[in-house]
Scaffold this motif. Structure first.
Motif, PDB file in Angstrom:
ATOM      1  N   ASP A  21      11.373  -7.516  -6.246  1.00  0.00           N
ATOM      2  CA  ASP A  21      12.054  -8.280  -7.281  1.00  0.00           C
ATOM      3  C   ASP A  21      12.940  -7.340  -8.087  1.00  0.00           C
ATOM      4  N   PRO A  22      14.286  -7.458  -8.005  1.00  0.00           N
ATOM      5  CA  PRO A  22      15.159  -6.527  -8.702  1.00  0.00           C
ATOM      6  C   PRO A  22      15.195  -6.731 -10.208  1.00  0.00           C
ATOM      7  N   LYS A  23      14.641  -7.816 -10.709  1.00  0.00           N
ATOM      8  CA  LYS A  23      14.652  -8.057 -12.148  1.00  0.00           C
ATOM      9  C   LYS A  23      13.411  -7.462 -12.786  1.00  0.00           C
ATOM     10  N   GLY A  24      13.592  -6.763 -13.866  1.00  0.00           N
ATOM     11  CA  GLY A  24      12.474  -6.185 -14.575  1.00  0.00           C
ATOM     12  C   GLY A  24      11.806  -7.226 -15.454  1.00  0.00           C
ATOM     13  N   PRO A  25      10.813  -6.816 -16.256  1.00  0.00           N
ATOM     14  CA  PRO A  25      10.122  -7.758 -17.119  1.00  0.00           C
ATOM     15  C   PRO A  25      11.044  -8.371 -18.171  1.00  0.00           C
ATOM     16  N   ASP A  26      12.102  -7.671 -18.551  1.00  0.00           N
ATOM     17  CA  ASP A  26      13.039  -8.221 -19.529  1.00  0.00           C
ATOM     18  C   ASP A  26      14.241  -8.868 -18.847  1.00  0.00           C
ATOM     19  N   HIS A  27      14.125  -9.164 -17.539  1.00  0.00           N
ATOM     20  CA  HIS A  27      15.149  -9.856 -16.748  1.00  0.00           C
ATOM     21  C   HIS A  27      16.475  -9.100 -16.692  1.00  0.00           C
ATOM     22  N   SER A  28      16.459  -7.798 -16.760  1.00  0.00           N
ATOM     23  CA  SER A  28      17.677  -7.009 -16.583  1.00  0.00           C
ATOM     24  C   SER A  28      17.603  -6.308 -15.234  1.00  0.00           C
ATOM     25  N   ASP A  29      18.750  -5.870 -14.742  1.00  0.00           N
ATOM     26  CA  ASP A  29      18.759  -5.157 -13.468  1.00  0.00           C
ATOM     27  C   ASP A  29      17.960  -3.870 -13.601  1.00  0.00           C
ATOM     28  N   ALA A  30      17.032  -3.676 -12.706  1.00  0.00           N
ATOM     29  CA  ALA A  30      16.204  -2.482 -12.725  1.00  0.00           C
ATOM     30  C   ALA A  30      15.899  -2.080 -11.297  1.00  0.00           C
ATOM     31  N   MET A  31      15.761  -0.784 -11.078  1.00  0.00           N
ATOM     32  CA  MET A  31      15.350  -0.292  -9.772  1.00  0.00           C
ATOM     33  C   MET A  31      13.869   0.022  -9.852  1.00  0.00           C
ATOM     34  N   LEU A  32      13.097  -0.644  -9.031  1.00  0.00           N
ATOM     35  CA  LEU A  32      11.662  -0.435  -8.993  1.00  0.00           C
ATOM     36  C   LEU A  32      11.305   0.394  -7.774  1.00  0.00           C
ATOM     37  N   TYR A  33      10.339   1.280  -7.929  1.00  0.00           N
ATOM     38  CA  TYR A  33       9.883   2.121  -6.832  1.00  0.00           C
ATOM     39  C   TYR A  33       8.368   2.215  -6.905  1.00  0.00           C
ATOM     40  N   GLN A  34       7.772   2.820  -5.880  1.00  0.00           N
ATOM     41  CA  GLN A  34       6.325   2.980  -5.863  1.00  0.00           C
ATOM     42  C   GLN A  34       5.937   4.442  -6.063  1.00  0.00           C
ATOM     43  N   ARG A  35       4.738   4.622  -6.616  1.00  0.00           N
ATOM     44  CA  ARG A  35       4.151   5.955  -6.733  1.00  0.00           C
ATOM     45  C   ARG A  35       2.723   5.855  -6.213  1.00  0.00           C
ATOM     46  N   CYS A  36       2.365   6.770  -5.320  1.00  0.00           N
ATOM     47  CA  CYS A  36       1.030   6.788  -4.740  1.00  0.00           C
ATOM     48  C   CYS A  36       0.011   7.172  -5.814  1.00  0.00           C
ATOM     49  N   THR A  37      -1.062   6.409  -5.908  1.00  0.00           N
ATOM     50  CA  THR A  37      -2.085   6.714  -6.899  1.00  0.00           C
ATOM     51  C   THR A  37      -2.959   7.897  -6.477  1.00  0.00           C
ATOM     52  N   TRP A  38      -2.945   8.245  -5.195  1.00  0.00           N
ATOM     53  CA  TRP A  38      -3.760   9.363  -4.698  1.00  0.00           C
ATOM     54  C   TRP A  38      -3.070  10.705  -4.851  1.00  0.00           C
ATOM     55  N   CYS A  39      -1.818  10.810  -4.364  1.00  0.00           N
ATOM     56  CA  CYS A  39      -1.151  12.126  -4.374  1.00  0.00           C
ATOM     57  C   CYS A  39       0.039  12.188  -5.325  1.00  0.00           C
ATOM     58  N   GLY A  40       0.475  11.058  -5.891  1.00  0.00           N
ATOM     59  CA  GLY A  40       1.555  11.060  -6.868  1.00  0.00           C
ATOM     60  C   GLY A  40       2.958  11.065  -6.282  1.00  0.00           C
ATOM     61  N   THR A  41       3.094  10.894  -4.970  1.00  0.00           N
ATOM     62  CA  THR A  41       4.405  10.906  -4.333  1.00  0.00           C
ATOM     63  C   THR A  41       5.179   9.643  -4.705  1.00  0.00           C
ATOM     64  N   ALA A  42       6.463   9.813  -5.068  1.00  0.00           N
ATOM     65  CA  ALA A  42       7.331   8.674  -5.369  1.00  0.00           C
ATOM     66  C   ALA A  42       8.072   8.283  -4.107  1.00  0.00           C
ATOM     67  N   TYR A  44      10.521   4.724  -2.152  1.00  0.00           N
ATOM     68  CA  TYR A  44      11.267   3.487  -2.362  1.00  0.00           C
ATOM     69  C   TYR A  44      11.001   2.529  -1.220  1.00  0.00           C
ATOM     70  N   HIS A  45      10.458   1.357  -1.533  1.00  0.00           N
ATOM     71  CA  HIS A  45      10.198   0.270  -0.576  1.00  0.00           C
ATOM     72  C   HIS A  45       9.381   0.723   0.627  1.00  0.00           C
ATOM     73  N   ARG A  46       8.186   1.177   0.378  1.00  0.00           N
ATOM     74  CA  ARG A  46       7.263   1.583   1.440  1.00  0.00           C
ATOM     75  C   ARG A  46       5.977   0.787   1.331  1.00  0.00           C
ATOM     76  N   LEU A  47       5.275   0.687   2.442  1.00  0.00           N
ATOM     77  CA  LEU A  47       3.965   0.045   2.445  1.00  0.00           C
ATOM     78  C   LEU A  47       2.841   1.066   2.376  1.00  0.00           C
ATOM     79  N   LEU A  48       3.101   2.262   2.927  1.00  0.00           N
ATOM     80  CA  LEU A  48       2.139   3.357   2.902  1.00  0.00           C
ATOM     81  C   LEU A  48       2.819   4.618   2.382  1.00  0.00           C
ATOM     82  N   CYS A  49       2.044   5.480   1.772  1.00  0.00           N
ATOM     83  CA  CYS A  49       2.567   6.752   1.298  1.00  0.00           C
ATOM     84  C   CYS A  49       2.936   7.617   2.499  1.00  0.00           C
ATOM     85  N   PRO A  50       4.142   8.201   2.535  1.00  0.00           N
ATOM     86  CA  PRO A  50       4.529   9.036   3.669  1.00  0.00           C
ATOM     87  C   PRO A  50       3.808  10.385   3.705  1.00  0.00           C
ATOM     88  N   VAL A  51       3.149  10.777   2.628  1.00  0.00           N
ATOM     89  CA  VAL A  51       2.464  12.068   2.581  1.00  0.00           C
ATOM     90  C   VAL A  51       0.994  11.940   2.964  1.00  0.00           C
TER      91      VAL A  51
END
Length: 138
Positions: A21-42, A44-51
């Motif tokens: 969803d490209p809209k943030g909580p305030d309905h403005s354009d925002a780029m969202l990404y993921q960060r792995c909770t195990w190793c902290g790797t950032a 973009y649009h992944r299902l599994l951490c590449p590390v």
């Protein structure tokens, strides 16, 4: 016969639907990404951490500032030339997108800022140059 209800599937806990969803909580354009909770790797649009191959990813909002890592000029399927660039974001992930401006004038090392999270035609992020970097006599 089974009919899938998308609204039920999207309401499950831990669902990565906010990533798409490209809209943030305030309905403005925002780029969202993921960060792995195990190793902290950032990433973009992944299902599994590449590390670490972890599947526990939390969605975060990018500041939208980055640096052009590589830029290529394309002439196919468009009436005019356009660029496709790899942008290394300040948060540590790399995203493919387009930088506004003359395609031949975009180089590695140029600083950019997010203009639109999703181009309506190609569906990729659009960036604009922050400032013109100093270049020796080229």
């Amino acid at each position: 016969m089974y009919h899938h209800s998308g609204s039920v599937a999207q309401q499950t806990a831990g669902s990565p639907t906010g990533v798409l969803d490209p809209k943030g909580p305030d309905h403005s354009d925002a780029m969202l990404y993921q960060r792995c909770t195990w190793c902290g790797t950032a990433m973009y649009h992944r299902l599994l951490c590449p590390v670490c191959q972890g599947s526990e990813l939390r969605t975060e909002r990018s500041e939208g500032v980055g640096t052009v890592r590589h830029s290529t000029v394309l002439h196919r399927n468009t009436p005019a030339a356009r660029n496709v660039s790899l942008i290394e974001m300040a948060e540590g992930f790399v995203v493919r997108g387009r930088v506004m401006g003359p395609p031949i004038g975009i180089h590695g090392g140029d600083r950019v800022r997010l203009s639109t999270a999703k181009d309506p035609v190609r569906g990729e992020p659009v960036f604009q140059l922050v400032d013109e970097p100093f270049r020796a006599w080229t």
